[in-house]
Motif scaffolding. Sequence first.
Motif, short mmCIF file in Angstrom:
data_model
loop_
_atom_site.label_atom_id
_atom_site.label_comp_id
_atom_site.label_asym_id
_atom_site.label_seq_id
_atom_site.Cartn_x
_atom_site.Cartn_y
_atom_site.Cartn_z
N LEU A 155 0.84 -1.21 0.00
CA LEU A 155 0.00 0.00 0.00
C LEU A 155 0.86 1.25 0.00
CD1 LEU A 155 -2.93 -0.84 2.46
CD2 LEU A 155 -3.13 -0.26 0.03
N SER A 156 2.05 1.17 0.67
CA SER A 156 2.92 2.36 0.70
C SER A 156 3.88 2.38 -0.49
CB SER A 156 3.68 2.44 2.03
OG SER A 156 4.32 1.21 2.28
N GLY A 157 3.68 1.45 -1.45
CA GLY A 157 4.46 1.48 -2.68
C GLY A 157 5.87 0.92 -2.54
N ASP A 158 6.12 0.17 -1.45
CA ASP A 158 7.45 -0.37 -1.20
C ASP A 158 7.63 -1.71 -1.92
OD1 ASP A 158 9.77 0.21 0.03
OD2 ASP A 158 8.89 0.36 2.02
N PHE A 159 7.49 -1.70 -3.24
CA PHE A 159 7.43 -2.96 -3.99
C PHE A 159 8.71 -3.79 -3.89
CE2 PHE A 159 4.57 -0.04 -6.42
CZ PHE A 159 3.39 -0.59 -5.93
N LYS A 160 9.86 -3.08 -3.86
CA LYS A 160 11.13 -3.81 -3.85
C LYS A 160 11.25 -4.64 -2.56
CE LYS A 160 15.98 -2.79 -4.23
NZ LYS A 160 16.52 -2.11 -3.08
N SER A 166 11.10 -9.77 0.19
CA SER A 166 10.68 -10.44 1.43
C SER A 166 9.85 -11.67 1.14
CB SER A 166 9.86 -9.50 2.31
OG SER A 166 10.51 -8.31 2.51
N VAL A 167 8.95 -11.54 0.18
CA VAL A 167 8.02 -12.62 -0.08
C VAL A 167 8.76 -13.81 -0.71
CG1 VAL A 167 7.03 -12.28 -2.38
CG2 VAL A 167 5.54 -12.57 -0.45
N LYS A 224 9.89 3.94 6.21
CA LYS A 224 10.26 2.75 5.44
C LYS A 224 11.02 1.76 6.33
CE LYS A 224 10.17 4.56 0.84
NZ LYS A 224 9.20 3.87 0.10
N ARG A 225 10.95 0.47 5.96
CA ARG A 225 11.55 -0.57 6.81
C ARG A 225 12.75 -1.25 6.18
NH1 ARG A 225 7.69 -0.28 11.37
NH2 ARG A 225 7.03 1.77 10.74
#
Length: 540
Positions: free
Chosen positions: A85-90, A95-96, A363-364
Amino acid sequence: MMHCDPMVCSINYRQETWERLLEPGKGNSRGWDIIVVGGGITGAGILREAARRGLSVALLEQKDFGWGTSSRSSKMIHGGLRYLLSGDFKLVRSSVRERNHLLLQAPGLIEPLGFLFSHYRRRFPGRHLFGGLLRAYDLFSGTRDHRYYPLPEFLFLVPNIDQRGLTGGTYYRDGLVDDARLVLCTIQEACAEGALAINYVKVKDLLTAENRVIGVSVEDDTTGEKGDIFARVVINATGVWADQLPSTRYTGPPIRPLRGSHLVFPFWKLPVSQAVTLRHPSDKRPVFVFPWEGATIVGTTDLDHTEDLNSEPRISSREITYLMDIVRYQFPSIHLEEGDILSTYAGIRPVIAGGRKKPSNEKRDHTIWEQDGMISVTGGKLTTFRLIALDVLRAVAPFLSHVDVKDTRAPVFFRRESGTEFPAGLHHVLRRRLEGRYGCHTADVLECTTDNDFERIPGTDTLWAEVRWAARNEAVMHLEDLLLRRTRLGILLERGGAEHFDRVREICREDLQWPQERWQAELSAYQRLWESCYSIRHQG
Ligand SMILES: Cc1cc2nc3c(=O)[nH]c(=O)nc-3n(C[C@H](O)[C@H](O)[C@H](O)COP(=O)(O)OP(=O)(O)OC[C@H]3O[C@@H](n4cnc5c(N)ncnc54)[C@H](O)[C@@H]3O)c2cc1C
């Protein structure tokens, strides 16, 4: 067949390890290839990946392995759906994929877990948007593992959920881990490949020559002994303490310590078959209710932590209210009271401040930087520890010519299948759990038992045999190491496990050779700690 030592901590282990630690660098030798400061998952991952590459590497932890944030997480091995949702696609993509990789490697330690998200009329996100997010999640992971349940079927899965306006729910899948155990298993894998790790050894200072960090000055907290350790590269993997190593004029990014806290309930008080993802009515943040090790955990919060980082973090009364509010709101028929809480725990996220106002919007990702030849790393997630370690080694490569980071797919764990002959009657889930945690030592864990040690400790999935094994072999220095991290009895049982103190005392007497006075001192310290940081009584 690879050499398969446990951590290994005979009674003489500490002195031997201490001497081995100081040995390189004496005379003409150049010291260790790498010294890792910090025994959380980040340090453990670096140790593992460096040892695999044949580097001489040692890890120093000021308290216990996993004592910092890495034993206080939400215990999820996940892509972080909300970061989409926050656009952190990378971050989500890596992670997935890493989640999939880890799930295959360590069944019994890292297990798949279903997540259920309820949809309510006129509440965000609706079924179709959520389904779209999950399609992206699945696309990144290369699997298809989500589905929508209409109301009757969804209620079958979560019968106690608030039904006012409920239209149905969506299922998706992530993973769950015992975080402290993940740290320990990773360190053990590294030690089996020749690395060294020691707890309760604090880095007090950095050693420098010609503006380059060439080692660390340390103090053993258990003996007061001091020493200098030399290394070609020092890695600062101290998480939220990354800006606090002495004698660095800190030039790294600003760290924003964010606290996240959890409540732990007995499973029968708040029974959930899978994780339930909720949105808090007050700020719309996601909160999870999930089954873990025989209990149910509710968390987490996300707020600026302004207290001293060197004292043990604890939940505030405001956070207790925040978490109780959502549980009462979403499970109104259960009538949960604060008195039902078994325990609480809090951890601090090492987040790089990005100038965003709301903590949850920060961001994480992890960040790596170099200063005077020392490599520092902070931020990131439990889930991505292996990827973080590889990035750190890439940063080390210019300083150590023989670092090869080409092989990026080798498993962290490859000693999990033990071929153990289990005693008849030991449930298959417990067998899998034991192999996941103890790998090639599963048979040894079972062998070190006395008469009743196959007994499961009521209210948990832990066997007494595990407590004894940990006391005997896993670098336990204090009672809190045994009850809060080697096993999790301190957060899973009422009053920190008080009901079982007599039996634990016997194990400590027999396997740690603690005389009565030592036991009494350890017990008092543990009870003080538990009351002030793991119960709800300390807060007004
Ligand atoms: C509430 C919460 C929930 C989370 N949930 C998840 C989740 O579900 N999934 C996920 O993937 N991630 C999660 N995370 C993130 C994850 O837990 C952290 O990113 C990770 O644990 C950080 O590990 P670390 O090793 O960098 O830090 P730490 O675990 O804090 O380790 C740093 C270590 O350095 C040691 N140290 C400090 N100074 C010194 C010194 N001078 N000498 C020697 N040692 C020193 C400390 O004692 C500490 O043990 C969560 C975080 C929080 C706070």
